[in-house]
Design an enzyme around this catalytic site. Structure first.
Site, PDB file in Angstrom:
ATOM      1  N   TYR A   1     -16.015  17.923 -60.543  1.00 21.17           N
ATOM      2  CA  TYR A   1     -16.812  17.437 -59.388  1.00 21.17           C
ATOM      3  C   TYR A   1     -18.283  16.968 -59.576  1.00 21.17           C
ATOM      4  O   TYR A   1     -18.717  16.011 -59.300  1.00 21.17           O
ATOM      5  CB  TYR A   1     -16.897  18.594 -58.371  1.00 21.17           C
TER       6      TYR A   1
ATOM      7  N   ARG B   1     -29.889  25.620 -57.041  1.00 16.43           N
ATOM      8  CA  ARG B   1     -30.870  25.873 -56.230  1.00 16.43           C
ATOM      9  C   ARG B   1     -30.891  25.796 -54.635  1.00 16.43           C
ATOM     10  O   ARG B   1     -31.527  26.466 -53.730  1.00 16.43           O
ATOM     11  CB  ARG B   1     -32.123  24.637 -56.793  1.00 16.43           C
TER      12      ARG B   1
ATOM     13  N   ARG C   1     -21.251  23.477 -46.964  1.00 13.79           N
ATOM     14  CA  ARG C   1     -20.683  22.751 -48.071  1.00 13.79           C
ATOM     15  C   ARG C   1     -20.849  23.909 -49.177  1.00 13.79           C
ATOM     16  O   ARG C   1     -21.678  24.306 -49.543  1.00 13.79           O
ATOM     17  CB  ARG C   1     -21.747  21.770 -48.458  1.00 13.79           C
TER      18      ARG C   1
ATOM     19  N   PHE D   1     -38.669   8.042 -68.092  1.00 12.96           N
ATOM     20  CA  PHE D   1     -37.757   8.002 -66.846  1.00 12.96           C
ATOM     21  C   PHE D   1     -36.640   9.227 -66.888  1.00 12.96           C
ATOM     22  O   PHE D   1     -36.348   9.907 -65.886  1.00 12.96           O
ATOM     23  CB  PHE D   1     -37.304   6.683 -66.820  1.00 12.96           C
TER      24      PHE D   1
END
Length: 410
Positions: free
Chosen positions: A168, A212, A225, A285
């Site tokens: 997933y 988290r 969920r 980044f």
């Protein structure tokens, strides 16, 4: 008062916070004039202010591609996340989403707040997508198709085993890592990274978010969920939602530590990926979110507050990460510091203490062996040496600001 109290406790946060504030205002001033690009960059700030800041590290062409890539996947994620959409409606949209991005007429009403605006006005994103170079378009289409198919699969399937969990996370985040590696390569900035390392970059971030966001996800209305794998949580409680109840606090923390230990397995791959990057802008980044992830895991580990409310890094520390992450040495230093925090929190009576320590100590060794630790100043462990001077400076700045604000305008 809360923000002031935090700054007084961490006075070396003040300068990075001021720089972050200035950078945020600069971004707002640099919104492109074209309506569709203006929408995209404005929307990016609204759905992820931190990503909008980090993306500024990139050159214009690559920044535009990454901006659209992010918004396309955010829109796809909005469809997946909307628990009010019937499965027989949702699945076909997820499977066809990679074709919809070529159609400026397409939109689908779902989501809430800024995400609803993104979906209602998705034609702006499609229009901008069609202006990208063909290499960028193909990379974005490929990842969107694969991610949509993976999301559709897990709409119909629970996350049972740890293998399901990894699969997933691959679909919703590992593929983002693969896609970004393709975009960096298409821009001629980097060699094409291996799929396994790119995948780990995404999995480390996604697993951190899933840990988290336990309470937010379990309390989702109209339907919870649930992304924590049954193979882990079923060792501690009968139902995943039972972890949030006070009577299960001890088991909840043990389960949490099990989840964090699972996420830590990706740290070494992430360091290998970042060490191979050549372009300074792309490096920064990529590095900033990874440092934020290990920092968040350090906060979450052994912390019952994950099941009571929101656990996140203080804004000043986030500002420091953005300001001071410039080289791989900085990354090694940050990973070492946050790994040390996790190590200090390990309870020897925790069922997975040995495994946790093994993973933490392995990454500490990698950071030590890099030779970087002696070259940098830690920005994670508090340095109180200059605290008094910084506080005094802050007070002087506050007085000057108050005086200027009160002065009559001429």
């Amino acid at each position: 008062m809360g923000a002031l109290s935090t700054m007084l406790k961490h006075p070396d946060d003040i300068y990075p916070l001021l720089k972050l504030k200035i950078a945020s205002r600069q971004i707002e001033k640099q919104i492109p004039a074209d309506p569709h690009w203006a929408f995209c960059y404005t929307m990016l700030q609204k759905v992820s202010r931190s990503f909008a800041l980090v993306i500024q590290q990139l050159g214009t062409e690559l920044r535009n591609a990454v901006c659209i890539f992010y918004l396309v996947l955010r829109a796809l994620d909005t469809v997946e996340d909307d628990t009010s959409i019937a499965t027989d409606v949702k699945v076909p949209i997820l499977l066809a989403f990679h074709r919809h991005i070529y159609d400026p007429e397409w939109h689908f009403a779902c989501g809430t707040n800024n995400y609803k605006v993104l979906m209602d006005e998705f034609h702006h994103v499609s229009t901008a997508f069609l202006e990208l170079g063909k290499g960028y378009q193909e990379a974005i289409e490929d990842i969107t198709e694969r991610m949509g198919a993976g999301m559709a699969k897990f709409i119909l399937k629970e996350v049972e085993a740890i293998d399901d969990y990894d699969e997933y996370c691959h679909y919703v985040a590992g593929l983002v890592g693969l896609g970004l590696s393709k975009l960096f390569h298409a821009a001629g900035k980097e060699d094409l990274a291996s799929d396994s390392l790119s995948n780990s970059m995404g999995l480390f971030l996604q697993k951190t978010n899933i840990i988290r966001d336990y309470l937010e996800d379990i309390n989702e209305i109209p339907k919870s969920r649930m992304f924590w794998p049954r193979q882990i949580w079923s060792k501690y409680v009968n139902k995943l939602e039972d972890l949030k109840y006070e009577e299960n606090s001890e088991k909840a923390v043990q389960c949490l530590n099990d989840m964090v230990t699972n996420a830590l397995i990706h740290m070494e791959d992430c360091l290998k990926y970042m060490a191979a990057l050549r372009d300074p802008a792309i490096f920064k980044f990529c590095a900033i979110p990874q440092i934020m992830a290990i920092g968040t895991l350090a906060l979450c580990y052994n912390n019952i507050e994950v099941f009571r409310g929101v656990v996140k890094m203080r804004r000043g520390l986030t500002a420091k990460v953005i300001d001071r992450t410039k080289s791989i040495d900085d990354v090694y230093g940050a990973f070492f510091d946050f790994a040390s925090i996790i190590k200090s929190k390990v309870d020897k009576n925790d069922p997975h203490a040995t495994k946790t320590l093994s993973r933490v100590e392995a990454v500490q060794k990698l950071c030590r062996d890099s030779g970087a630790l002696s070259k940098r100043k830690s920005y994670i462990i508090n340095n109180e040496q200059n605290s008094t001077l910084i506080v005094a400076l802050f007070i002087i700045l506050a007085i000057i600001y108050a005086y200027l604000s009160a002065s009559p305008r001429i």
